[in-house]
Scaffold this motif. Structure first.
Motif, PDB file in Angstrom:
ATOM      1  N   HIS A 222       0.840  -1.200   0.000  1.00 37.29           N
ATOM      2  CA  HIS A 222       0.000   0.000   0.000  1.00 37.29           C
ATOM      3  C   HIS A 222       0.878   1.254   0.000  1.00 37.29           C
ATOM      4  CE1 HIS A 222      -3.463  -2.579   0.832  1.00 37.29           C
ATOM      5  NE2 HIS A 222      -2.724  -3.172   1.758  1.00 37.29           N
ATOM      6  N   PRO A 223       1.411   1.651  -1.155  1.00 38.80           N
ATOM      7  CA  PRO A 223       2.267   2.841  -1.231  1.00 38.80           C
ATOM      8  C   PRO A 223       1.451   4.133  -1.199  1.00 38.80           C
ATOM      9  CG  PRO A 223       2.042   1.861  -3.391  1.00 38.80           C
ATOM     10  CD  PRO A 223       1.299   0.966  -2.449  1.00 38.80           C
ATOM     11  N   VAL A 224       0.939   4.460  -0.013  1.00 36.17           N
ATOM     12  CA  VAL A 224       0.168   5.685   0.175  1.00 36.17           C
ATOM     13  C   VAL A 224       0.832   6.489   1.287  1.00 36.17           C
ATOM     14  CG1 VAL A 224      -2.010   4.715  -0.642  1.00 36.17           C
ATOM     15  CG2 VAL A 224      -1.403   4.504   1.780  1.00 36.17           C
ATOM     16  N   ALA A 225       0.546   7.776   1.322  1.00 27.02           N
ATOM     17  CA  ALA A 225       1.170   8.642   2.323  1.00 27.02           C
ATOM     18  C   ALA A 225       0.237   9.786   2.687  1.00 27.02           C
ATOM     19  CB  ALA A 225       2.497   9.201   1.804  1.00 27.02           C
ATOM     20  N   VAL A 226       0.338  10.218   3.939  1.00 26.16           N
ATOM     21  CA  VAL A 226      -0.270  11.465   4.403  1.00 26.16           C
ATOM     22  C   VAL A 226       0.874  12.438   4.638  1.00 26.16           C
ATOM     23  CG1 VAL A 226      -1.577  12.577   6.261  1.00 26.16           C
ATOM     24  CG2 VAL A 226      -2.230  10.286   5.478  1.00 26.16           C
ATOM     25  N   ILE A 227       0.748  13.655   4.147  1.00 29.09           N
ATOM     26  CA  ILE A 227       1.823  14.637   4.299  1.00 29.09           C
ATOM     27  C   ILE A 227       1.416  15.699   5.312  1.00 29.09           C
ATOM     28  CG2 ILE A 227       2.661  14.247   1.957  1.00 29.09           C
ATOM     29  CD1 ILE A 227       1.331  16.896   1.145  1.00 29.09           C
ATOM     30  N   SER A 228       2.414  16.371   5.857  1.00 27.79           N
ATOM     31  CA  SER A 228       2.157  17.420   6.848  1.00 27.79           C
ATOM     32  C   SER A 228       1.674  18.695   6.173  1.00 27.79           C
ATOM     33  CB  SER A 228       3.423  17.719   7.643  1.00 27.79           C
ATOM     34  OG  SER A 228       4.370  18.386   6.820  1.00 27.79           O
ATOM     35  N   ARG A 248       7.694  10.476  -4.904  1.00 25.62           N
ATOM     36  CA  ARG A 248       8.613   9.363  -4.726  1.00 25.62           C
ATOM     37  C   ARG A 248       9.238   9.443  -3.333  1.00 25.62           C
ATOM     38  NH1 ARG A 248      11.183   5.748  -8.035  1.00 25.62           N
ATOM     39  NH2 ARG A 248      10.221   6.706  -9.855  1.00 25.62           N
ATOM     40  N   LEU A 249       9.056   8.389  -2.549  1.00 18.38           N
ATOM     41  CA  LEU A 249       9.621   8.280  -1.203  1.00 18.38           C
ATOM     42  C   LEU A 249      10.448   7.011  -1.147  1.00 18.38           C
ATOM     43  CD1 LEU A 249       6.424   9.151   0.888  1.00 18.38           C
ATOM     44  CD2 LEU A 249       8.277  10.704   0.259  1.00 18.38           C
ATOM     45  N   ASN A 250      11.746   7.158  -0.867  1.00 16.75           N
ATOM     46  CA  ASN A 250      12.669   6.017  -0.820  1.00 16.75           C
ATOM     47  C   ASN A 250      12.577   5.140  -2.070  1.00 16.75           C
ATOM     48  OD1 ASN A 250      13.880   6.683   1.618  1.00 16.75           O
ATOM     49  ND2 ASN A 250      13.766   4.579   2.355  1.00 16.75           N
ATOM     50  N   GLY A 251      12.506   5.797  -3.203  1.00 19.24           N
ATOM     51  CA  GLY A 251      12.537   5.097  -4.472  1.00 19.24           C
ATOM     52  C   GLY A 251      11.224   4.512  -4.924  1.00 19.24           C
ATOM     53  N   VAL A 252      10.164   4.662  -4.110  1.00 19.49           N
ATOM     54  CA  VAL A 252       8.860   4.097  -4.460  1.00 19.49           C
ATOM     55  C   VAL A 252       7.863   5.243  -4.613  1.00 19.49           C
ATOM     56  CG1 VAL A 252       6.961   2.635  -3.661  1.00 19.49           C
ATOM     57  CG2 VAL A 252       9.333   1.928  -3.289  1.00 19.49           C
ATOM     58  N   VAL A 253       7.084   5.203  -5.657  1.00 23.68           N
ATOM     59  CA  VAL A 253       6.069   6.229  -5.887  1.00 23.68           C
ATOM     60  C   VAL A 253       4.900   5.994  -4.932  1.00 23.68           C
ATOM     61  CG1 VAL A 253       4.437   7.193  -7.536  1.00 23.68           C
ATOM     62  CG2 VAL A 253       6.735   6.534  -8.289  1.00 23.68           C
ATOM     63  N   HIS A 254       4.608   6.983  -4.081  1.00 26.40           N
ATOM     64  CA  HIS A 254       3.510   6.911  -3.128  1.00 26.40           C
ATOM     65  C   HIS A 254       2.400   7.866  -3.558  1.00 26.40           C
ATOM     66  CE1 HIS A 254       6.526   4.925  -0.674  1.00 26.40           C
ATOM     67  NE2 HIS A 254       5.619   4.668   0.264  1.00 26.40           N
ATOM     68  N   THR A 255       1.171   7.440  -3.362  1.00 26.66           N
ATOM     69  CA  THR A 255       0.014   8.299  -3.630  1.00 26.66           C
ATOM     70  C   THR A 255      -0.332   9.064  -2.352  1.00 26.66           C
ATOM     71  OG1 THR A 255      -0.844   6.752  -5.257  1.00 26.66           O
ATOM     72  CG2 THR A 255      -2.389   8.363  -4.355  1.00 26.66           C
ATOM     73  N   PHE A 275       5.881  13.473   6.829  1.00 27.90           N
ATOM     74  CA  PHE A 275       4.999  12.560   6.106  1.00 27.90           C
ATOM     75  C   PHE A 275       4.821  11.283   6.923  1.00 27.90           C
ATOM     76  CE2 PHE A 275       9.204  11.203   4.787  1.00 27.90           C
ATOM     77  CZ  PHE A 275       9.118   9.818   4.751  1.00 27.90           C
ATOM     78  N   TRP A 276       3.745  10.566   6.631  1.00 25.05           N
ATOM     79  CA  TRP A 276       3.426   9.312   7.312  1.00 25.05           C
ATOM     80  C   TRP A 276       3.085   8.256   6.266  1.00 25.05           C
ATOM     81  CZ3 TRP A 276       2.000  14.150   8.691  1.00 25.05           C
ATOM     82  CH2 TRP A 276       2.335  14.585   9.973  1.00 25.05           C
ATOM     83  N   VAL A 277       3.597   7.037   6.466  1.00 20.89           N
ATOM     84  CA  VAL A 277       3.272   5.914   5.591  1.00 20.89           C
ATOM     85  C   VAL A 277       2.795   4.760   6.460  1.00 20.89           C
ATOM     86  CG1 VAL A 277       4.896   6.563   3.777  1.00 20.89           C
ATOM     87  CG2 VAL A 277       5.667   5.089   5.643  1.00 20.89           C
ATOM     88  N   PRO A 278       1.951   3.851   5.918  1.00 24.04           N
ATOM     89  CA  PRO A 278       1.436   2.747   6.727  1.00 24.04           C
ATOM     90  C   PRO A 278       2.501   1.683   6.974  1.00 24.04           C
ATOM     91  CG  PRO A 278       0.645   2.572   4.483  1.00 24.04           C
ATOM     92  CD  PRO A 278       1.369   3.874   4.565  1.00 24.04           C
TER      93      PRO A 278
END
Length: 889
Positions: A222-228, A248-255, A275-278
């Motif tokens: 689940h490459p998703v993210a919440v940003i500040s 792109r976060l750590n080489g992976v495209v996050h939505t 930012f926060w990722v699951p």
């Protein structure tokens, strides 16, 4: 009359005083006229009737006073009158007022600033998070080791399922990534969280959503993210259509699925999360592979919110029972380990625990500064009270009570305290974010340590203000009880209060100032020595002549094969630069804020005790790592380029690990199992420091990067050249291989060591600043006492000069009195310091709390300050004119 009948009258007397007084006069005139008419009806003439009526009523003004007393509003009137009088007194003596208010501003402001730091860093460190009073940190402990450590994901899930006293549990693990590529890599801080994170803390995104329950599961599923809010405004220019776009976060495209509200910085003390990722994306941001199904992989930083009414002790008992069951069910990974709860101010895995000892010391220090400031202002008030002795005598002579004088003097102290508190709160407001200025940025990211001035800080400041009022008002008020009224009304000279009594009180206040200042100077000396020892003691590797930087190949999209090729080429190019002696790569830099990985191990031939489950920290390094960092080898060899994925698996251990697991045997050639893979020990390295300079020797091992399919991020260069030369050269070689890639800042390992000791540096800086302030206040107090003593001893000094005393005799006399006062204060302070400096134990490194150098240095500084404070009054004493002094009564 019952109180509810009296209340409206009292309120009317306060808010409509003129009308109330007019009504009272009219009512008394009405009663007076009725009495006159009654006496006239009895046969008196009008003049006699009027006199008789006045005698019957006892006097109009006395009757008015009785009525006012019955309303119980005289206290308010007297208080307001005393406030107005206190303000006039301050206005008449601007020099005294400015000095007194400045001292109180510094004392109260220092206290309020530290209160705000404690509130914003320890007790309520997470703005916007609800019910922080019920939040506790959750971590693991290992039998026989102090402190806490992370949990594994399976243990966390078991704890969350089994706990009945916790309302919710959630994960918040700090991480980071590179967001922009250019001349220099831009690093930002993020967090790996459980899917219930935002719901658990009561923070809801202002755009989009948080995470869904299913986003906790699956490897990189689940490459998703919440940003500040800050990242949204800064990098994305507040784009209202940001939800659904990618980054792109750590080489992976996050939505991007959500934007956190303004003012929310995450749940990690010391860094503002962007930012926060699951949790399902853990293996993208954490080294060591996929850990969500590995009970032995401990990486989670977690929290729990207790149910209303549940105490920490009750929850701890339940958690201990759960961890005991897990140890029984999973002995291979959980034997000898337990789970513990900590209050927020003791959280073991962020800067709350790091800063706790420093803030504890600061709290004691600012109390000392406040007491010194109060003693200084108390001396000023005593001098002014001596000047006002005739005023007090007249007040007593015309009927004022001692209690009434006490109220007036305490009110004047309150006025001073209020001005000092107002200035102090303003100073604290300016300084509430000042703590972060003492910490250097790491990797280009500035720490986030805001103070919080809320109602609790205001309440504590109000309590300090009231305490200050008592301290300031009591000493002058006590002097009014010693007034000899008959003598005072006869003369204006110094016979109102006994001279010895006055000298004793003022000298006692100076003794307090000198002793407290001495304690602070000793503390500053101890902390400074400790810091110097920390920064000059060898950490087991070379700190000077070795520079480090980092490359985020993961964020740049490099896979392991391409990363290995890039690193080999880069090492060859940097090794060819003029002045470079050696170069190496590793996954982690020693003493950096990136913690070492740890893993359960199995040692061939070693049978652990029943309560032990061996878990050891490790680093993954490339060839020439030990040569470049200057870590000596005890025996064996270090890794070479031949130790790749095709070669037999190998490892290196430090001396402590070799002695613990292969005691009495040569560790070279022995076998070690890590994550199900057996490897052979090929070298033993000297112990060094890995996470902290203050850590005790501990087992540690090294794995070759080439055999573990890892992308090393830390780059080390041994060279005599400075960063100003090597920094641009390294950046140039990196861009020659990849124009879109840039290294982080280039620093020496000595700078890395100094950054790792920032809390000690903060403690030294703050204690030194406040100690210097205390010393200045003490010197001013001593100067005031000696100056006043000289002015009051004019006749004595004149008589001594008339009898043949020279200027040197008078100079020696005054200086000896000042130094005697200082010596007494130093002795008192030394006795107290011997007891109090033990509290510095957590901050001292290889320094005794009774170190003679610290005490001797503090004594020398106090002596110089005392001589400077006493010299001017002593010089004034030598300028006394004996003829004029003897003529003066």
């Amino acid at each position: 009359m019952r109180w509810y009948y009296k209340l409206p009258l009292r309120l009317r007397s306060i808010f409509h005083k003129n009308q109330t007084e007019l009504d009272l006069s009219e009512e008394l005139q009405f009663h007076l006229q009725n009495q006159i008419d009654e006496y006239v009806a009895q046969g008196m003439n009008p003049k006699e009737a009027r006199h008789a009526a006045f005698r019957s009523l006892g006097g109009i003004e006395q009757a008015k006073e009785e009525c006012r007393d019955a309303r119980k509003v005289n206290l308010i009137d007297n208080f307001l009158q005393d406030v107005r009088f206190g303000l006039r007194i301050l206005r008449r003596s601007p020099g005294f007022s400015i000095l007194a208010i400045l001292c109180l501003t510094l004392g109260i402001g220092a206290n309020a600033a530290v209160f705000s730091w404690i509130e914003g860093i320890l007790f309520r460190p997470y703005p916007a998070v609800t019910h922080q009073d019920r939040l506790v940190a959750v971590g693991g402990t290992t039998r026989g080791e102090a402190g806490g450590n992370p949990l594994s994901w399976p243990d966390f899930l078991d704890l969350r399922r089994s706990s009945t006293l916790c309302e919710t549990l959630f994960v918040s693990k700090i991480t980071g990534t590179t967001l922009s590529i250019g001349e220099r890599a831009e690093r930002t801080v993020g967090s790996i969280v459980s899917a219930n994170y935002f719901d658990a803390i009561g923070v809801h995104p202002i755009l989009g959503r948080g995470f869904l329950p299913e986003e906790d599961t699956g490897q990189s599923a689940h490459p998703v993210a919440v940003i500040s809010y800050q990242l949204w405004q800064g990098r994305f220019k507040g784009d209202p259509q940001i939800v659904g776009k990618t980054q792109r976060l750590n080489g992976v495209v996050h939505t991007i699925v959500g934007v956190a509200p303004e003012g929310f910085f995450g749940t990690f003390v010391g860094w503002g999360i962007q930012f926060w990722v699951p949790a399902s994306m853990e293996d993208i941001f954490e080294s060591g592979g996929y850990k969500l199904e590995d009970r032995g992989a401990r990486w989670i930083e977690s929290y729990a919110r207790l149910k209303p009414g549940v105490t920490l002790q009750q929850a701890q008992q339940e958690v201990a029972a759960i961890s005991g069951r897990l140890a029984a069910e999973y002995p291979a990974t959980n034997r000898g380990r337990s789970i513990r709860l900590w209050p927020l101010w003791q959280t073991p895995f962020n800067n709350a625990g790091t800063l706790l000892p420093t803030l504890e010391i600061m709290l004691a220090v600012v109390v000392f500064v406040l007491l010194i400031a109060c003693a200084n202002v108390g001396n000023l008030l005593l001098v002014r009270s001596f000047a006002r002795r005739h005023e007090m005598s007249v007040r007593l002579a015309i009927g004022a009570s001692q209690a009434r004088l006490w109220k007036q003097l305490l009110t004047e102290g309150l006025v001073l305290s209020l001005f000092g508190a107002a200035g102090g709160l303003l100073l604290a407001h300016w300084c509430r974010h000042a703590l972060v200025l003492l910490f250097p940025a790491r990797g280009g990211v500035q720490m986030h340590l805001p103070g919080e001035i809320d109602w609790r800080v205001l309440a504590l400041s109000a309590a300090v203000c009231l305490l200050t009022t008592l301290l300031l008002g009591v000493a002058p008020a006590l002097q009014t009880s010693k007034i000899d009224l008959a003598t005072a009304l006869k003369m204006e000279s110094a016979a109102v209060v006994g001279g010895r009594g006055r000298a004793w009180v003022r000298s006692a206040l100076v003794l307090v100032q000198v002793s407290l200042s001495f304690i602070l100077l000793v503390g500053a000396g101890l902390l400074l020595q400790s810091l110097l020892r920390v920064r000059t003691t060898s950490p087991g590797f070379t700190t000077r002549g070795v520079q480090s930087t980092a490359l985020d190949l993961v964020s740049a999209g490099y896979d392991p094969v391409r990363a290995q090729t890039f690193q080999d080429a880069l090492l060859e190019r940097i090794r060819a630069l003029p002045g470079v002696e050696s170069v190496a790569v590793a996954r982690m830099t020693p003493l950096s804020y990136v913690s070492s990985s740890e893993t359960p191990i199995v040692v061939d031939g070693y049978q652990p005790p029943p309560e032990e489950s061996p878990v050891v920290e490790y680093n993954e390094v490339g060839p020439n790592y030990f040569v470049t960092l200057g870590i000596p080898l005890v025996e064996g060899r270090e890794f070479t380029r031949a130790d790749d994925e095709k070669a037999a698996l190998v490892a290196m251990v430090n001396e402590t690990m070799a002695n613990r697991y292969w005691k009495g045997r040569n560790a070279i050639g022995e076998r070690l199992q890590v994550k199900g893979r057996w490897m052979q020990v090929v070298g033993v390295a000297k112990d060094s420091k890995y996470s902290s300079v203050r850590e005790n020797p501990k087992p540690f091992f090294f794995l070759p990067l080439r055999q573990n399919n890892r992308r090393g991020s830390a780059l080390f260069v041994r060279t005599p050249l400075g960063q100003e030369v090597m920094g641009p050269a390294i950046a140039r070689e990196v861009r020659a291989l990849d124009a879109n890639l840039a290294p982080y800042e280039v620093i020496t390992l000595q700078e890395e060591l100094e950054r790792s000791t920032s809390p000690q540096m903060v403690a030294v800086t703050l204690v030194a600043i406040l100690g210097g302030l205390a010393l200045l206040l003490a010197a001013v107090g001593l100067y005031g006492v000696m100056s006043y003593a000289v002015s009051q001893s004019t006749r004595e000094l004149g008589l001594r000069m008339a009898l043949g005393a020279g200027a040197s005799n008078l100079l020696r006399l005054v200086l000896s009195r000042g130094l005697a006062l200082t010596g007494a204060g130093v002795l008192l302070g030394a006795a107290a310091a011997l007891l109090l400096t033990r509290l510095l134990g957590n901050l001292l490194y290889q320094v005794s709390p009774r170190d003679p150098l610290a005490f001797g240095s503090a004594f020398a500084v106090m002596t110089v300050a005392a001589l400077a404070a006493c010299f001017l009054p002593a010089w004034r004493a030598t300028r006394t004119d004996p003829m004029r002094a003897l003529r003066t009564e």
